[in-house]
Each structure stands twice: as structure tokens, then as C-alpha cells.
Design a protein around this motif. Sequence first.
Motif, PDB file in Angstrom:
ATOM      1  N   SER A  37      62.441  64.196  32.568  1.00  0.00           N
ATOM      2  CA  SER A  37      62.184  62.935  32.614  1.00  0.00           C
ATOM      3  C   SER A  37      63.529  62.167  32.115  1.00  0.00           C
ATOM      4  N   SER A  50      65.427  58.495  30.202  1.00  0.00           N
ATOM      5  CA  SER A  50      65.292  57.451  29.198  1.00  0.00           C
ATOM      6  C   SER A  50      66.267  56.514  29.770  1.00  0.00           C
ATOM      7  N   SER A  63      59.663  58.645  33.849  1.00  0.00           N
ATOM      8  CA  SER A  63      59.030  59.331  33.174  1.00  0.00           C
ATOM      9  C   SER A  63      58.472  60.725  33.820  1.00  0.00           C
ATOM     10  N   SER A  64      58.786  60.759  35.053  1.00  0.00           N
ATOM     11  CA  SER A  64      58.155  62.005  36.008  1.00  0.00           C
ATOM     12  C   SER A  64      59.090  63.020  35.619  1.00  0.00           C
ATOM     13  N   SER A  65      58.544  64.401  35.737  1.00  0.00           N
ATOM     14  CA  SER A  65      59.267  65.568  35.324  1.00  0.00           C
ATOM     15  C   SER A  65      60.087  65.876  36.857  1.00  0.00           C
ATOM     16  N   HIS A  92      65.688  60.245  39.885  1.00  0.00           N
ATOM     17  CA  HIS A  92      65.024  59.179  39.357  1.00  0.00           C
ATOM     18  C   HIS A  92      65.634  57.797  39.896  1.00  0.00           C
ATOM     19  N   GLN A 137      64.569  53.505  39.464  1.00  0.00           N
ATOM     20  CA  GLN A 137      63.748  52.441  38.518  1.00  0.00           C
ATOM     21  C   GLN A 137      64.516  51.126  38.752  1.00  0.00           C
TER      22      GLN A 137
END
Length: 152
Positions: free
Chosen positions: A81, A83, A101-103, A107, A109
Amino acid sequence: MKYLSAPKLFSCFRHLSVVFTLLCFLIPTAVTGQVTTLSGWSDLYNGTSSPGNLTYTVSTGSDSHRLLVVGVATSRTTSGSRSVAVTYGGQTLIPVEGDMSSSIRQHTQLYYLDEIGLDAATSNTLAVSISGGTTRRNGVFAMVLDNVDQAN
């Protein structure tokens, strides 16, 4: 007592229906507007470290219905994940859609700040902090919309 004849009664109803139809078309039942783009997507950062403090000026527009939208794309060398913290002029942006927050390795957002937050901003500094794992690549993008419904 006098009564209207059938032809006069139908003529009266016909005139009333025409007037009623015209009123329905002339009186708006809802007011709508079109969202406009004040600043299209800007590529603010593309690199291998945490972006840090970036300078981004939000256009004035209507100055009452603006929305700052920030997109963050980041990838790690291994699955895990991320932050992310995003502020504009000291105001924290609200995350909406994403998978930080996904493994996984890659990513994305979206974050936004509405007119109240833009008015409270004390500078044009967009601060972006990305952590969690070893970074392969980070990207930060921003745009500003106007005439956005702030309540819904």
C-alpha cells in the motif's frame, strides 16, 4: 342562472389549456448550469521521489463554485500500500476514489478541495507527500473546475 353552451365551454377550456401549456414552458422548474474548466489537467510532478511542495495557482472563475481536483499516480518496486497526504495552502484535500490502501504495485487516487477550502487556503502551495515502500515513479496532476454544485 345562465349556463355556457357546450361550444363556448370547450372554447374556454381550449384557451385555458393553451395558456397553461405556455406557462409550463416559460416557467422553469429547475435551474441547471454547465460545469466549466478553469484549468485543464496540468502535469505538476513526474519523478522518483516524494513530490513535496509544488506551486499551483487556482484561477478565480466565479469565485464561489470552484473545485480543485488533484490526481496522484504512484508505483512501488514491490506490492504494497501507499500513504498519501495532499494539502493546498494548508487545507487538506479530501480523497474520493483510489486504491492507495490496496497491496499492489501501481496506485492512483483522486482528491478534491471545494470553494470553502479554496477560500481558506493561505497560499498557492500544493503539498504532496507519498510514502510506503520503495518508489518507482510518482506523478501529480491538477485541474480546476467552476460552476460545481458544492452541496451534492
